[in-house]
Design a protein around this motif. Structure first.
Motif, PDB file in Angstrom:
ATOM      1  N   PHE A   1      -3.336  -3.151  -0.638  1.00 11.64           N
ATOM      2  CA  PHE A   1      -2.900  -2.457   0.570  1.00 11.64           C
ATOM      3  C   PHE A   1      -1.378  -2.371   0.641  1.00 11.64           C
ATOM      4  O   PHE A   1      -0.818  -1.382   1.090  1.00 11.64           O
ATOM      5  CB  PHE A   1      -3.405  -3.184   1.819  1.00 11.64           C
ATOM      6  CG  PHE A   1      -4.895  -3.148   2.009  1.00 11.64           C
ATOM      7  CD1 PHE A   1      -5.718  -2.392   1.183  1.00 11.64           C
ATOM      8  CD2 PHE A   1      -5.485  -3.877   3.030  1.00 11.64           C
ATOM      9  CE1 PHE A   1      -7.088  -2.360   1.362  1.00 11.64           C
ATOM     10  CE2 PHE A   1      -6.860  -3.849   3.226  1.00 11.64           C
ATOM     11  CZ  PHE A   1      -7.660  -3.098   2.391  1.00 11.64           C
ATOM     12  N   HIS A   2      -0.723  -3.444   0.231  1.00  9.69           N
ATOM     13  CA  HIS A   2       0.736  -3.542   0.321  1.00  9.69           C
ATOM     14  C   HIS A   2       1.252  -4.089  -1.012  1.00  9.69           C
ATOM     15  O   HIS A   2       1.499  -5.290  -1.157  1.00  9.69           O
ATOM     16  CB  HIS A   2       1.132  -4.458   1.479  1.00  9.69           C
ATOM     17  CG  HIS A   2       0.494  -4.080   2.781  1.00  9.69           C
ATOM     18  ND1 HIS A   2       0.862  -2.972   3.498  1.00  9.69           N
ATOM     19  CD2 HIS A   2      -0.528  -4.649   3.470  1.00  9.69           C
ATOM     20  CE1 HIS A   2       0.118  -2.877   4.589  1.00  9.69           C
ATOM     21  NE2 HIS A   2      -0.735  -3.875   4.588  1.00  9.69           N
ATOM     22  N   PRO A   3       1.410  -3.213  -2.022  1.00  8.62           N
ATOM     23  CA  PRO A   3       1.676  -3.677  -3.388  1.00  8.62           C
ATOM     24  C   PRO A   3       3.143  -3.947  -3.726  1.00  8.62           C
ATOM     25  O   PRO A   3       3.423  -4.450  -4.810  1.00  8.62           O
ATOM     26  CB  PRO A   3       1.147  -2.514  -4.238  1.00  8.62           C
ATOM     27  CG  PRO A   3       1.353  -1.304  -3.379  1.00  8.62           C
ATOM     28  CD  PRO A   3       1.125  -1.768  -1.965  1.00  8.62           C
ATOM     29  N   GLU A   4       4.080  -3.622  -2.833  1.00 13.11           N
ATOM     30  CA  GLU A   4       5.495  -3.738  -3.166  1.00 13.11           C
ATOM     31  C   GLU A   4       6.108  -4.997  -2.555  1.00 13.11           C
ATOM     32  O   GLU A   4       5.877  -5.304  -1.380  1.00 13.11           O
ATOM     33  CB  GLU A   4       6.261  -2.506  -2.665  1.00 13.11           C
ATOM     34  CG  GLU A   4       5.732  -1.180  -3.198  1.00 13.11           C
ATOM     35  CD  GLU A   4       5.883  -1.067  -4.701  1.00 13.11           C
ATOM     36  OE1 GLU A   4       6.808  -1.710  -5.251  1.00 13.11           O
ATOM     37  OE2 GLU A   4       5.090  -0.337  -5.318  1.00 13.11           O
ATOM     38  N   VAL A   5       6.919  -5.710  -3.344  1.00 12.24           N
ATOM     39  CA  VAL A   5       7.568  -6.918  -2.829  1.00 12.24           C
ATOM     40  C   VAL A   5       8.588  -6.587  -1.746  1.00 12.24           C
ATOM     41  O   VAL A   5       8.949  -7.454  -0.945  1.00 12.24           O
ATOM     42  CB  VAL A   5       8.241  -7.718  -3.961  1.00 12.24           C
ATOM     43  CG1 VAL A   5       7.212  -8.241  -4.941  1.00 12.24           C
ATOM     44  CG2 VAL A   5       9.293  -6.878  -4.668  1.00 12.24           C
ATOM     45  N   THR A   6       9.052  -5.342  -1.703  1.00 14.68           N
ATOM     46  CA  THR A   6       9.998  -4.943  -0.661  1.00 14.68           C
ATOM     47  C   THR A   6       9.301  -4.639   0.662  1.00 14.68           C
ATOM     48  O   THR A   6       9.964  -4.503   1.692  1.00 14.68           O
ATOM     49  CB  THR A   6      10.790  -3.704  -1.109  1.00 14.68           C
ATOM     50  OG1 THR A   6       9.872  -2.668  -1.492  1.00 14.68           O
ATOM     51  CG2 THR A   6      11.692  -4.051  -2.286  1.00 14.68           C
ATOM     52  N   ASP A   7       7.976  -4.524   0.642  1.00 14.74           N
ATOM     53  CA  ASP A   7       7.188  -4.303   1.863  1.00 14.74           C
ATOM     54  C   ASP A   7       5.856  -5.024   1.710  1.00 14.74           C
ATOM     55  O   ASP A   7       4.799  -4.399   1.642  1.00 14.74           O
ATOM     56  CB  ASP A   7       6.973  -2.807   2.100  1.00 14.74           C
ATOM     57  CG  ASP A   7       6.282  -2.528   3.433  1.00 14.74           C
ATOM     58  OD1 ASP A   7       6.375  -3.383   4.341  1.00 14.74           O
ATOM     59  OD2 ASP A   7       5.647  -1.465   3.555  1.00 14.74           O
ATOM     60  N   PRO A   8       5.876  -6.357   1.643  1.00 12.20           N
ATOM     61  CA  PRO A   8       4.676  -7.128   1.304  1.00 12.20           C
ATOM     62  C   PRO A   8       3.722  -7.269   2.482  1.00 12.20           C
ATOM     63  O   PRO A   8       4.037  -6.905   3.620  1.00 12.20           O
ATOM     64  CB  PRO A   8       5.253  -8.487   0.904  1.00 12.20           C
ATOM     65  CG  PRO A   8       6.472  -8.619   1.771  1.00 12.20           C
ATOM     66  CD  PRO A   8       7.047  -7.224   1.860  1.00 12.20           C
ATOM     67  N   PHE A   9       2.553  -7.840   2.177  1.00 15.15           N
ATOM     68  CA  PHE A   9       1.607  -8.158   3.250  1.00 15.15           C
ATOM     69  C   PHE A   9       2.189  -9.237   4.155  1.00 15.15           C
ATOM     70  O   PHE A   9       2.108  -9.156   5.376  1.00 15.15           O
ATOM     71  CB  PHE A   9       0.276  -8.619   2.656  1.00 15.15           C
ATOM     72  CG  PHE A   9      -0.711  -9.085   3.687  1.00 15.15           C
ATOM     73  CD1 PHE A   9      -1.403  -8.173   4.460  1.00 15.15           C
ATOM     74  CD2 PHE A   9      -0.932 -10.439   3.903  1.00 15.15           C
ATOM     75  CE1 PHE A   9      -2.298  -8.598   5.432  1.00 15.15           C
ATOM     76  CE2 PHE A   9      -1.827 -10.869   4.867  1.00 15.15           C
ATOM     77  CZ  PHE A   9      -2.515  -9.945   5.637  1.00 15.15           C
ATOM     78  N   LEU A  10       2.770 -10.256   3.549  1.00 15.04           N
ATOM     79  CA  LEU A  10       3.451 -11.282   4.334  1.00 15.04           C
ATOM     80  C   LEU A  10       4.505 -11.976   3.479  1.00 15.04           C
ATOM     81  O   LEU A  10       4.500 -11.880   2.252  1.00 15.04           O
ATOM     82  CB  LEU A  10       2.463 -12.296   4.935  1.00 15.04           C
ATOM     83  CG  LEU A  10       1.525 -13.105   4.034  1.00 15.04           C
ATOM     84  CD1 LEU A  10       2.237 -14.321   3.457  1.00 15.04           C
ATOM     85  CD2 LEU A  10       0.314 -13.575   4.825  1.00 15.04           C
TER      86      LEU A  10
ATOM     87  N   GLY B   1      -3.922 -12.482   2.917  1.00 12.32           N
ATOM     88  CA  GLY B   1      -3.720 -11.268   2.143  1.00 12.32           C
ATOM     89  C   GLY B   1      -4.643 -11.119   0.958  1.00 12.32           C
ATOM     90  O   GLY B   1      -4.538 -10.152   0.205  1.00 12.32           O
ATOM     91  N   VAL B   2      -5.572 -12.069   0.753  1.00 11.44           N
ATOM     92  CA  VAL B   2      -6.518 -11.979  -0.355  1.00 11.44           C
ATOM     93  C   VAL B   2      -7.600 -10.966   0.001  1.00 11.44           C
ATOM     94  O   VAL B   2      -8.198 -11.037   1.079  1.00 11.44           O
ATOM     95  CB  VAL B   2      -7.149 -13.349  -0.660  1.00 11.44           C
ATOM     96  CG1 VAL B   2      -8.182 -13.227  -1.773  1.00 11.44           C
ATOM     97  CG2 VAL B   2      -6.069 -14.350  -1.044  1.00 11.44           C
ATOM     98  N   LEU B   3      -7.848 -10.024  -0.902  1.00  4.08           N
ATOM     99  CA  LEU B   3      -8.801  -8.960  -0.633  1.00  4.08           C
ATOM    100  C   LEU B   3     -10.186  -9.295  -1.163  1.00  4.08           C
ATOM    101  O   LEU B   3     -10.340  -9.943  -2.191  1.00  4.08           O
ATOM    102  CB  LEU B   3      -8.340  -7.650  -1.281  1.00  4.08           C
ATOM    103  CG  LEU B   3      -7.057  -7.018  -0.742  1.00  4.08           C
ATOM    104  CD1 LEU B   3      -6.825  -5.677  -1.428  1.00  4.08           C
ATOM    105  CD2 LEU B   3      -7.112  -6.826   0.756  1.00  4.08           C
ATOM    106  N   ALA B   4     -11.191  -8.825  -0.440  1.00  2.00           N
ATOM    107  CA  ALA B   4     -12.575  -8.848  -0.904  1.00  2.00           C
ATOM    108  C   ALA B   4     -13.094  -7.421  -0.847  1.00  2.00           C
ATOM    109  O   ALA B   4     -12.506  -6.552  -0.197  1.00  2.00           O
ATOM    110  CB  ALA B   4     -13.426  -9.777  -0.045  1.00  2.00           C
TER     111      ALA B   4
END
Length: 227
Positions: free
Chosen positions: A12-21, A99-102
């Motif tokens: 969902f949020h793959p970039e370190v500049t805009d992370p999930f958290l 942030g772990v996806l299922a």
């Protein structure tokens, strides 16, 4: 010792500049803190994935310009299309607080939990939850067994035998598929698997021999829709 910082990313949020958290591990501590929507550091609880270490300018921008996300579950739905543009599989992805996806998938008549997200397939489009429900009937119709009862059989090999496939439909008989590692057959979405060198054509008789060689453990993979 210094504090360590981690950007947790996912599909969902793959970039370190805009992370999930954004996480912080204070120096000398084994506990983690997350940067919350109020720009405060709060206890993060147990972490299953630390993400990517960050520092320097990237960390400075995250601490000053990035907008932290509230800790909540996100849901997204996708349709995976075949070469003719028809939906062959549906996927429902969601995250936990870390942030772990299922993922659960719909390939025939019901949703099945995949487990940790694999999110495979190139021809995917994002859709809404209502559209996913509308497409369930279409996916079920497209994945029916062949009208003439004829299948093509394949051995999927990656150094060792992985599973047996049978396919049908389309111009070359590989549009739809089921896999087996024992007595039962299970629907699967395998666009291109028979064309990329990992599946070898075999006879029906050979397929049945190989299926008998597997432990009768295919039911371990027969997951059910979560409540």
């Amino acid at each position: 010792m210094r504090d360590r910082y981690f950007a947790v990313v996912n599909h969902f949020h793959p970039e370190v500049t805009d992370p999930f958290l954004l996480l912080r591990e204070p120096a000398g501590s084994r506990r983690f803190e997350r940067y919350d929507e109020n720009r405060d550091w709060v206890p993060a609880g147990r972490q299953w994935s630390l993400g990517e270490p960050v520092g320097g300018e990237v960390l400075d921008r995250l601490l000053t310009s990035w907008t932290p996300r509230p800790s909540r579950i996100e849901h997204r739905y996708y349709a995976f299309l075949d070469d003719e543009g028809d939906p062959m599989r549906l996927a429902h992805l969601w995250n936990d607080a870390n942030g772990v996806l299922a993922e659960r998938t719909f390939v025939s008549d019901r949703w099945r939990v995949v487990g940790p997200c694999v999110f495979e397939g190139d021809r995917r489009v994002e859709i809404g939850a209502e559209r996913a429900r509308e497409l369930e009937e279409s996916v079920t119709h497209l994945n029916r067994t062949p009208a003439d009862g004829r299948y093509r059989y394949w051995a999927v090999v990656d150094h060792v035998l992985q599973r047996v496939l049978r396919t049908w439909g389309g111009d070359d008989g590989t549009r739809c598929a089921e896999w087996s590692m024992g007595p039962g057959w299970h629907r699967v979405h395998v666009l291109g698997v028979a064309h990329h060198g990992s599946a070898w054509p075999i006879t029906e008789e050979r397929a049945n021999e190989l299926r008998r060689s597997f432990p009768a453990a295919a039911t371990l993979f027969d997951c059910h829709q979560p409540s």
